[in-house]
Design a protein around this motif. Structure first.
Motif, mmCIF file in Angstrom:
data_model
loop_
_atom_site.group_PDB
_atom_site.id
_atom_site.type_symbol
_atom_site.label_atom_id
_atom_site.label_comp_id
_atom_site.label_asym_id
_atom_site.label_seq_id
_atom_site.Cartn_x
_atom_site.Cartn_y
_atom_site.Cartn_z
ATOM 1 N N UNK A 261 24.986 25.660 19.527
ATOM 2 C CA UNK A 261 24.970 26.984 20.148
ATOM 3 C C UNK A 261 24.654 28.040 19.103
ATOM 4 N N UNK A 262 23.923 29.065 19.523
ATOM 5 C CA UNK A 262 23.682 30.224 18.656
ATOM 6 C C UNK A 262 24.407 31.459 19.196
ATOM 7 N N UNK A 263 25.428 31.228 20.001
ATOM 8 C CA UNK A 263 26.156 32.343 20.604
ATOM 9 C C UNK A 263 26.866 33.194 19.564
ATOM 10 N N UNK A 264 27.341 32.570 18.480
ATOM 11 C CA UNK A 264 28.099 33.305 17.467
ATOM 12 C C UNK A 264 27.295 34.434 16.831
ATOM 13 N N UNK A 265 25.974 34.300 16.796
ATOM 14 C CA UNK A 265 25.172 35.396 16.244
ATOM 15 C C UNK A 265 24.424 36.141 17.349
ATOM 16 N N UNK A 266 25.063 36.189 18.510
ATOM 17 C CA UNK A 266 24.539 36.937 19.673
ATOM 18 C C UNK A 266 23.164 36.437 20.090
ATOM 19 N N UNK A 267 22.971 35.128 19.989
ATOM 20 C CA UNK A 267 21.740 34.474 20.429
ATOM 21 C C UNK A 267 20.490 35.084 19.794
ATOM 22 N N UNK A 268 20.573 35.318 18.495
ATOM 23 C CA UNK A 268 19.416 35.843 17.775
ATOM 24 C C UNK A 268 18.531 34.730 17.228
ATOM 25 N N UNK A 269 18.990 33.491 17.333
ATOM 26 C CA UNK A 269 18.263 32.386 16.704
ATOM 27 C C UNK A 269 18.325 31.151 17.587
ATOM 28 N N UNK A 270 17.597 30.120 17.172
ATOM 29 C CA UNK A 270 17.623 28.797 17.795
ATOM 30 C C UNK A 270 18.399 27.874 16.856
ATOM 31 N N UNK A 271 19.345 27.085 17.360
ATOM 32 C CA UNK A 271 20.109 26.195 16.472
ATOM 33 C C UNK A 271 19.221 25.237 15.697
ATOM 34 N N UNK A 272 19.673 24.878 14.508
ATOM 35 C CA UNK A 272 18.957 23.927 13.668
ATOM 36 C C UNK A 272 19.172 22.499 14.182
ATOM 37 N N UNK A 273 18.141 21.674 14.091
ATOM 38 C CA UNK A 273 18.248 20.292 14.537
ATOM 39 C C UNK A 273 19.407 19.575 13.840
ATOM 40 N N UNK A 274 19.590 19.904 12.568
ATOM 41 C CA UNK A 274 20.625 19.221 11.785
ATOM 42 C C UNK A 274 22.032 19.507 12.281
ATOM 43 N N UNK A 275 22.194 20.534 13.105
ATOM 44 C CA UNK A 275 23.516 20.912 13.600
ATOM 45 C C UNK A 275 23.853 20.291 14.952
ATOM 46 N N UNK A 276 22.892 19.594 15.567
ATOM 47 C CA UNK A 276 23.129 19.036 16.894
ATOM 48 C C UNK A 276 24.199 17.950 16.838
ATOM 49 N N UNK A 277 25.040 17.950 17.849
ATOM 50 C CA UNK A 277 26.065 16.920 17.972
ATOM 51 C C UNK A 277 25.817 16.135 19.264
ATOM 52 N N UNK A 278 25.455 14.877 19.101
ATOM 53 C CA UNK A 278 25.163 14.028 20.241
ATOM 54 C C UNK A 278 26.303 13.045 20.487
ATOM 55 N N UNK A 279 26.268 12.404 21.654
ATOM 56 C CA UNK A 279 27.281 11.430 22.040
ATOM 57 C C UNK A 279 26.590 10.161 22.523
ATOM 58 N N UNK A 280 27.222 9.042 22.298
ATOM 59 C CA UNK A 280 26.637 7.770 22.729
ATOM 60 C C UNK A 280 26.429 7.718 24.232
ATOM 61 N N UNK A 281 27.295 8.422 24.957
ATOM 62 C CA UNK A 281 27.226 8.372 26.419
ATOM 63 C C UNK A 281 26.594 9.627 27.014
ATOM 64 N N UNK A 282 25.697 10.276 26.263
ATOM 65 C CA UNK A 282 24.982 11.420 26.829
ATOM 66 C C UNK A 282 24.118 10.964 28.004
ATOM 67 N N UNK A 283 24.292 11.609 29.139
ATOM 68 C CA UNK A 283 23.406 11.352 30.280
ATOM 69 C C UNK A 283 22.046 11.984 30.034
ATOM 70 N N UNK A 284 22.048 13.122 29.356
ATOM 71 C CA UNK A 284 20.835 13.869 29.022
ATOM 72 C C UNK A 284 21.224 14.937 28.010
ATOM 73 N N UNK A 285 20.218 15.523 27.381
ATOM 74 C CA UNK A 285 20.397 16.700 26.530
ATOM 75 C C UNK A 285 19.530 17.801 27.128
ATOM 76 N N UNK A 286 20.131 18.966 27.348
ATOM 77 C CA UNK A 286 19.440 20.056 28.043
ATOM 78 C C UNK A 286 19.215 21.243 27.115
ATOM 79 N N UNK A 287 18.020 21.823 27.214
ATOM 80 C CA UNK A 287 17.733 23.059 26.492
ATOM 81 C C UNK A 287 16.930 24.008 27.378
ATOM 82 N N UNK A 288 16.943 25.276 26.998
ATOM 83 C CA UNK A 288 16.129 26.304 27.643
ATOM 84 C C UNK A 288 15.062 26.716 26.640
ATOM 85 N N UNK A 289 13.802 26.525 26.985
ATOM 86 C CA UNK A 289 12.731 26.635 26.002
ATOM 87 C C UNK A 289 12.490 28.054 25.508
ATOM 88 N N UNK A 290 12.690 29.029 26.359
ATOM 89 C CA UNK A 290 12.449 30.428 26.011
ATOM 90 C C UNK A 290 13.536 31.277 26.666
#
Length: 359
Positions: free
Chosen positions: A121-150
Motif C-alpha cells: 500500500x502507498x496510503x501512508x504517503x497519501x497515495x503519491x506513489x506506486x509500491x515497490x515490487x520488493x515490498x509485496x507480500x504474497x501468500x501461498x493460498x492467494x486466489x489472485x492479486x489485484x491492482x488498479x492500473x491508474x
C-alpha cells in the motif's frame, strides 16, 4: 456551437470524428431505416457491430487466443464483487495492492465475500506513489492479486506491471485501458469501464483467460458468471447496444490513428506539456504524484493557496476549460488527458497555466 476544452475525469471526452460519425448514422444505421439503438441485438446488422468491436480490441491489444473479450454491465464497481464471487473461495485469500480510492473500494467489496489481505500500500504517503515490487507480500493460498492500473483521483499510474506467477493477476484498467501497449499475458483478468478511453458509459469490458473460465462457479448467480457471457458471446441478455456501437467506433478511430503505440506517443506528448508547466513554475504549481509515478491520464496539482486554486478554476471555466476541479478527497486541480483529449486542449491549458502564474 460552443467549443470547450473537456478535461472531465469521466465520462470523458470522445473523439470528435466518432461523434460526427455517430451523428450521421443516428437516424438510419446502414440503410436499416432505424437507429442502432432500435435494432434487435439478434439482428445481422447489430451482430456485425458487436463482433467487430471484439475483433478490433483483440487486434489492437494483441490479445492471445486463450483469452475471451466480454461486454458486461454494472461498471468496474460491479467487477469489485463479481470476480471475488467466483475466485475467492474458502481457504483462499484475495490479495490487494492499494494505490488509491478505487483499489480500496475493490478491497471493501471482496471483504464481504471472503478472506483478504493487503500485499502492499502507498496510503501512508497519501497515495503519491506506486509500491515497490520488493515490498509485496504474497501468500501461498492467494486466489489472485489485484491492482488498479491508474489512479484517477491521485494522479498515479503503474509504469510497469509485476510478473506474478503464483496466482492470477487481476487489474482494474478503467482509466488507462488502450492508452498504451500492455502484455495481456501477464494478467488472468483485466476489466474496465468504458467511459474514459473506450466510449460512453454503459458497457464494461472484461478480458478473461480461459483457465479462469473453466472453474466451477455453480455457487454464483447466472448473470454474475463470466462463463455465462463467454459461452454466449456476451449476448446472454440484451447488451448495451448503443454503448457497444460507440465502443466499436472508438476502436476504429484508435486503429485509424495508428494503433495503441501511436496513441501512447501522443498521450506522452500531451502530458509532458502540462507536467512541464508544473515543473517549470518554481513551485507555484505543486504536483500531487511523485515524478516516477505520474499518470499520463490524470494530472493532479495544487496552487500555493486554496484561494488561488479557486481563482484559477474560476477563470479557467470562463475560458472554456471544463472538468479541471480536483476530486473532493484531494482538492486542487486535475486535468484528465484521456485518449480523445486533443493536443490543442493540452497546449491551451499549458499556456493558461503559464499566463496565470505570471499575472
Amino acid at each position: 456551437m460552443k467549443n470547450v476544452y473537456n478535461f472531465n475525469a469521466g465520462p470523458s471526452a470522445l473523439p470528435k470524428a466518432v461523434l460526427e460519425r455517430a451523428q450521421s448514422q443516428l437516424l438510419d444505421f446502414k440503410g436499416t431505416g432505424m437507429s442502432v439503438m432500435e435494432l434487435s441485438h439478434r439482428s445481422k446488422e447489430y451482430e456485425e457491430v458487436h463482433q467487430n468491436a471484439i475483433n478490433l480490441l483483440k487486434e489492437l491489444y494483441d490479445i492471445p487466443e486463450n483469452y475471451q473479450v466480454l461486454f458486461l454491465q454494472g461498471g468496474a464497481s460491479l467487477q469489485f464483487s463479481m470476480f471475488p464471487m467466483q475466485y475467492l473461495k474458502e481457504g483462499l485469500v484475495g490479495n490487494y495492492i492499494l494505490t488509491g480510492s478505487w483499489s480500496e473500494k475493490a478491497l471493501k467489496e471482496a471483504k464481504m465475500i471472503g478472506e483478504t489481505k493487503i500485499a502492499a500500500s502507498s496510503k501512508d504517503n497519501h497515495y503519491k506513489s506506486i509500491p515497490q515490487f520488493s515490498d509485496f507480500q504474497f501468500n501461498e493460498n492467494d486466489a489472485y492479486v489485484h491492482l488498479t492500473s491508474n489512479n484517477t483521483i491521485y494522479g498515479t499510474q503503474w509504469a510497469e506491471y509485476p510478473q506474478i506467477t503464483h496466482a492470477p493477476l487481476v487489474a482494474d484498467m478503467s482509466s488507462d485501458i488502450l492508452s498504451r501497449p500492455i502484455d495481456v499475458q501477464k494478467f488472468g483478468l483485466i476489466y474496465a469501464g468504458a467511459q474514459k478511453n473506450l466510449g460512453p458509459s454503459g458497457v464494461t469490458v472484461a478480458i478473461v483467460r480461459d483457465d479462469l473460465l473453466s472453474e466451477n462457479v455453480d455457487h454464483v448467480p447466472t448473470m454474475l458468471r463470466y462463463q455465462t457471457h463467454a459461452e454466449t458471446n456476451s449476448l446472454y441478455h440484451t447488451p448495451p447496444t448503443f454503448s457497444i456501437y460507440m465502443l466499436n467506433e472508438v476502436l476504429t478511430w484508435v486503429k485509424e490513428q495508428g494503433g495503441v503505440e501511436a496513441i501512447e506517443k501522443r498521450n506522452m506528448e500531451k502530458a509532458k506539456l502540462i507536467y512541464d508547466a508544473i515543473d517549470e513554475s518554481n513551485g507555484f504549481y505543486q504536483g500531487h504524484a511523485e515524478k516516477e509515478a505520474r499518470s499520463l491520464m490524470n494530472i493532479t496539482f495544487n496552487l500555493p493557496s486554496e484561494e488561488q486554486n479557486k481563482q484559477f478554476l474560476a477563470k479557467a471555466k470562463e475560458l472554456g476549460f471544463v472538468g479541471l476541479n480536483g476530486h473532493r478527497s484531494v482538492g486542487g486541480c486535475r486535468a484528465s488527458t484521456y485518449n480523445a483529449v486533443p493536443l490543442e486542449a493540452c497546449l491551451a491549458l499549458r499556456d493558461y497555466m503559464n499566463s496565470f502564474r505570471t499575472e
